[in-house]
Design a protein around this motif. Structure first.
Motif, PDB file in Angstrom:
ATOM      1  N   ARG A  91      35.949  36.710  43.197  1.00 36.10           N
ATOM      2  CA  ARG A  91      35.264  38.027  43.477  1.00 36.10           C
ATOM      3  C   ARG A  91      36.474  39.373  43.198  1.00 36.10           C
ATOM      4  O   ARG A  91      37.444  38.942  44.482  1.00 36.10           O
ATOM      5  CB  ARG A  91      34.661  38.104  44.750  1.00 36.10           C
ATOM      6  CG  ARG A  91      33.291  37.426  44.811  1.00 36.10           C
ATOM      7  CD  ARG A  91      32.913  36.921  46.432  1.00 36.10           C
ATOM      8  NE  ARG A  91      33.978  36.393  46.886  1.00 36.10           N
ATOM      9  CZ  ARG A  91      34.174  36.326  48.444  1.00 36.10           C
ATOM     10  NH1 ARG A  91      32.863  36.474  49.186  1.00 36.10           N
ATOM     11  NH2 ARG A  91      34.716  35.855  49.118  1.00 36.10           N
ATOM     12  N   MET A 107      35.830  40.354  34.355  1.00 43.54           N
ATOM     13  CA  MET A 107      34.779  39.827  34.195  1.00 43.54           C
ATOM     14  C   MET A 107      34.694  38.961  32.744  1.00 43.54           C
ATOM     15  O   MET A 107      34.090  38.006  32.729  1.00 43.54           O
ATOM     16  CB  MET A 107      33.696  40.733  34.182  1.00 43.54           C
ATOM     17  CG  MET A 107      33.392  41.384  35.571  1.00 43.54           C
ATOM     18  SD  MET A 107      32.978  40.215  36.767  1.00 43.54           S
ATOM     19  CE  MET A 107      31.342  39.590  36.229  1.00 43.54           C
ATOM     20  N   HIS A 113      32.337  38.213  40.197  1.00 46.38           N
ATOM     21  CA  HIS A 113      32.011  39.530  40.537  1.00 46.38           C
ATOM     22  C   HIS A 113      33.172  40.462  40.499  1.00 46.38           C
ATOM     23  O   HIS A 113      34.309  40.027  40.861  1.00 46.38           O
ATOM     24  CB  HIS A 113      31.267  39.612  42.023  1.00 46.38           C
ATOM     25  CG  HIS A 113      30.914  40.752  42.257  1.00 46.38           C
ATOM     26  ND1 HIS A 113      31.512  41.965  42.863  1.00 46.38           N
ATOM     27  CD2 HIS A 113      29.438  41.452  42.364  1.00 46.38           C
ATOM     28  CE1 HIS A 113      30.533  42.847  43.082  1.00 46.38           C
ATOM     29  NE2 HIS A 113      29.227  42.632  42.771  1.00 46.38           N
ATOM     30  N   GLU A 139      30.100  46.111  39.477  1.00 43.46           N
ATOM     31  CA  GLU A 139      29.407  47.240  40.483  1.00 43.46           C
ATOM     32  C   GLU A 139      30.474  48.243  40.535  1.00 43.46           C
ATOM     33  O   GLU A 139      31.646  47.801  40.312  1.00 43.46           O
ATOM     34  CB  GLU A 139      29.153  46.629  41.843  1.00 43.46           C
ATOM     35  CG  GLU A 139      28.073  45.567  41.734  1.00 43.46           C
ATOM     36  CD  GLU A 139      27.622  45.430  43.130  1.00 43.46           C
ATOM     37  OE1 GLU A 139      27.808  45.849  44.112  1.00 43.46           O
ATOM     38  OE2 GLU A 139      26.935  44.310  43.262  1.00 43.46           O
TER      39      GLU A 139
END
Length: 229
Positions: A91, A107, A113, A139
């Motif tokens: 992450r 990614m 993430h 995000e």
């Protein structure tokens, strides 16, 4: 000069209006060092800066950093794509994400993430648009993360954030807190004015093709650095 936003100007957090503005005022381009990625980018800085102020009905907006693939971001993105083990299954936090090139590269390299963090609301919208172009999901947030110590991130990625003294000091403090929590910190930077080189070890260097309008040269020697333990 206007006293405030005009009635027709979209508020800064109207993401649909910002998205339409970005699509209308950028072109789809592939950064020279990271040809695998396609991004919404501007060809020149002043026209899009002026249009941003017109669109929001505000003067003295910050420069549209989100509209360009800066040398540090390109170098860090290249390194991640060539060395996916850095982020694979992890992450990541892309701090000062701008156009989102680093988060997208993470990614593409198998990160679990990616959170693109940039206080400019344009940047988050641009990063999301660019992620969809490259068929990955990220995000985005425009919250100021620098006074926090996120415990949900495995890797911290920072591209080109050492151009102002006060900002640089805050970024270094944030990075050191993250490193103290066991999070590896990677930075892409061409040794900007306030880059604290003594805190870092060089990982790899690249020659990045840039715009003479944005930089002092059209070929910028840029490195990926890791924060020393």
């Amino acid at each position: 000069m206007q006293d405030g936003p005009s009635e027709v100007a979209p508020p800064p957090h109207d993401k649909e209006a910002l998205s339409a503005f970005i699509r209308a005022n950028t072109k789809l381009m592939r950064p020279e060092l990271v040809r695998e990625l396609q991004l919404h980018l501007a060809e020149k800085s002043l026209p899009i800066w002026e249009k941003s102020e017109e669109e929001l009905g505000r003067m003295n907006l910050p420069p549209p950093f989100w509209a360009f693939a800066w040398a540090g971001g390109q170098a860090l993105a290249r390194y991640l794509l060539d060395t996916p083990s850095i982020v694979e299954g992890k992450r990541v936090l892309d701090l000062g994400s701008g156009c989102g090139i680093v988060a997208i590269a993470a990614m593409k390299s198998g990160a679990a993430h990616a959170l693109a963090a940039d206080v400019d609301p344009f940047a988050g919208v641009a990063a999301k648009l660019n992620s969809r172009l490259n068929v990955v999901r990220i995000e985005a947030t425009d919250d100021d993360r620098l006074d926090t110590t996120p415990d949900d991130r495995d890797v911290l990625l920072v591209g080109d954030l050492f151009y102002e003294r006060e900002l640089s000091a805050r970024v270094v403090s944030f990075m050191e807190r993250m490193a103290a929590a066991g999070v590896p910190v990677y930075v892409g930077d061409p040794r900007r004015s306030y880059f604290p080189i003594d805190r870092f070890e060089k990982v790899i260097s690249y020659d990045v093709v840039t715009s003479g309008e944005l930089e002092d040269t059209e070929l910028k020697r840029t490195a990926v650095w890791r924060l020393k333990a």
